[in-house]
Design a protein around this motif. Structure first.
Motif, PDB file in Angstrom:
ATOM      1  N   ALA A   1       0.843  -1.235  -0.082  1.00 37.77           N
ATOM      2  CA  ALA A   1       0.035   0.001  -0.071  1.00 37.77           C
ATOM      3  C   ALA A   1       1.056   1.340  -0.067  1.00 37.77           C
ATOM      4  CB  ALA A   1      -1.045   0.004   1.066  1.00 37.77           C
ATOM      5  N   ILE A   2       1.996   1.344   0.907  1.00 36.96           N
ATOM      6  CA  ILE A   2       2.692   2.571   0.936  1.00 36.96           C
ATOM      7  C   ILE A   2       3.529   2.416  -0.392  1.00 36.96           C
ATOM      8  CG2 ILE A   2       4.781   3.412   2.236  1.00 36.96           C
ATOM      9  CD1 ILE A   2       3.822   2.276   4.545  1.00 36.96           C
ATOM     10  N   ASP A   3       4.187   1.524  -0.745  1.00 34.16           N
ATOM     11  CA  ASP A   3       5.008   1.532  -2.161  1.00 34.16           C
ATOM     12  C   ASP A   3       4.064   2.115  -3.247  1.00 34.16           C
ATOM     13  OD1 ASP A   3       7.149   0.444  -0.766  1.00 34.16           O
ATOM     14  OD2 ASP A   3       6.859  -1.248  -1.616  1.00 34.16           O
ATOM     15  N   SER A   4       2.642   1.553  -3.357  1.00 32.87           N
ATOM     16  CA  SER A   4       2.029   2.143  -4.480  1.00 32.87           C
ATOM     17  C   SER A   4       1.637   3.671  -4.206  1.00 32.87           C
ATOM     18  CB  SER A   4       0.563   1.205  -4.326  1.00 32.87           C
ATOM     19  OG  SER A   4      -0.171   1.816  -5.269  1.00 32.87           O
ATOM     20  N   LEU A   5       1.150   4.011  -3.012  1.00 31.40           N
ATOM     21  CA  LEU A   5       0.960   5.293  -2.682  1.00 31.40           C
ATOM     22  C   LEU A   5       2.403   6.383  -2.815  1.00 31.40           C
ATOM     23  CD1 LEU A   5      -1.134   7.169  -1.430  1.00 31.40           C
ATOM     24  CD2 LEU A   5       0.035   7.131   0.712  1.00 31.40           C
ATOM     25  N   GLN A   6       3.439   5.897  -2.816  1.00 30.80           N
ATOM     26  CA  GLN A   6       4.595   6.717  -2.951  1.00 30.80           C
ATOM     27  C   GLN A   6       4.784   6.852  -4.506  1.00 30.80           C
ATOM     28  OE1 GLN A   6       6.988   6.419   0.926  1.00 30.80           O
ATOM     29  NE2 GLN A   6       7.825   4.986  -0.452  1.00 30.80           N
ATOM     30  N   GLN A   7       4.634   5.802  -5.323  1.00 27.01           N
ATOM     31  CA  GLN A   7       4.823   5.749  -6.731  1.00 27.01           C
ATOM     32  C   GLN A   7       3.820   6.548  -7.358  1.00 27.01           C
ATOM     33  OE1 GLN A   7       7.187   4.449  -9.125  1.00 27.01           O
ATOM     34  NE2 GLN A   7       8.462   4.985  -7.277  1.00 27.01           N
ATOM     35  N   GLU A   8       2.615   6.443  -6.776  1.00 22.91           N
ATOM     36  CA  GLU A   8       1.375   7.151  -7.578  1.00 22.91           C
ATOM     37  C   GLU A   8       1.223   8.580  -7.403  1.00 22.91           C
ATOM     38  OE1 GLU A   8      -3.464   6.974  -7.779  1.00 22.91           O
ATOM     39  OE2 GLU A   8      -2.266   5.572  -6.701  1.00 22.91           O
ATOM     40  N   LEU A   9       1.732   9.023  -6.138  1.00 23.99           N
ATOM     41  CA  LEU A   9       1.576  10.550  -5.961  1.00 23.99           C
ATOM     42  C   LEU A   9       3.210  11.232  -6.023  1.00 23.99           C
ATOM     43  CD1 LEU A   9      -0.692  10.511  -2.569  1.00 23.99           C
ATOM     44  CD2 LEU A   9      -1.340  10.642  -4.883  1.00 23.99           C
TER      45      LEU A   9
END
Length: 237
Positions: free
Chosen positions: A133-141
């Protein structure tokens, strides 16, 4: 006895407005789903998805109540039209309660996000779901950490590395020793971006709810006029 004159015009107006209600119910469902997806994408926090779920439930109820109202107006059934007006009034009260809850939640959003990110970072190396979840969030934003990349100071024993998802060009071990290297990683925190995203979603939901509430109130007024006309027809008979 069928209603006549102006009351017949109200009948068709109520039927038309119920079609609008049907569309509004569909719009609420879509808004709720969009809000739920946005909240789900910030699963690293402890934000509750209840407001979004509540919006979807209200949308589904309106979706079916609109059909009920159409039948009542078309058949000029006093009981059905009355029930429609009462249920619609209850829905408006629920929407107002939801709007108040969302406003209160909006004021506490920063504190909720801050606490949520702290708890998520603490579980990054122990929970696969949280890590994804964190990895996805950091890449997306395009962000790193809650407020800055410094939030990852305890990520490794060297205190100079960040997760690879902080990298502008994500590759294996790209975040090693790059905690302050803005040429390799994003140094801006994710919390401000998430907060802006959620507030924007809440604003659109609020605007949509206000428009729908206005249409609903108009429908209640039309239902009351039609109820009076139907009742007058019964009394004449």
């Amino acid at each position: 006895m069928a209603v006549e004159g102006g009351a017949k015009c109200v009948k068709y107006l109520l039927f038309f407005f119920n079609f609008i209600f049907w569309v509004c119910g569909l719009a609420l469902i879509v808004l709720g789903i969009v809000a739920y997806v946005h909240i789900h994408n910030t699963a690293v926090t402890n934000i509750s998805a209840s407001p979004a779920v509540w919006l979807i439930v209200v949308g589904v109820v309106i979706f079916f109540i609109a059909f009920f109202g159409c039948c009542g107006a078309w058949k000029e059934n006093y009981c059905m039209v009355t029930t429609f007006a009462v249920i619609l009034s209850i829905i408006i009260i629920c929407e107002i309660a939801g709007a108040i809850a969302a406003y209160i939640f909006r004021g506490n959003l920063n504190g909720v996000l801050d606490q949520g990110f702290k708890e998520a970072f603490a579980k990054y190396n122990t929970s696969i779901e949280t890590k994804k979840a964190i990895d996805s969030l950091q890449q997306e934003l395009k962000c790193c950490g809650a407020n800055s990349s410094d939030d990852w100071v305890n990520f490794s024993t060297s205190h100079t590395s960040v997760p690879d998802s902080c990298c502008k060009n994500m590759t294996d071990n790209c975040g090693k020793g790059a905690i302050h290297d803005s040429s390799i990683i994003y140094t801006n925190g994710c919390q401000p971006a998430v907060e802006t995203l959620l507030k924007k979603s809440m604003l659109w939901i609020a605007v949509g709810a206000l428009v729908i509430a206005f249409i609903q109130i108009t429908g209640i007024v039309l239902a009351c006029v039609l109820m009076r006309a139907i009742r007058s027809g019964y009394e004449v008979m």
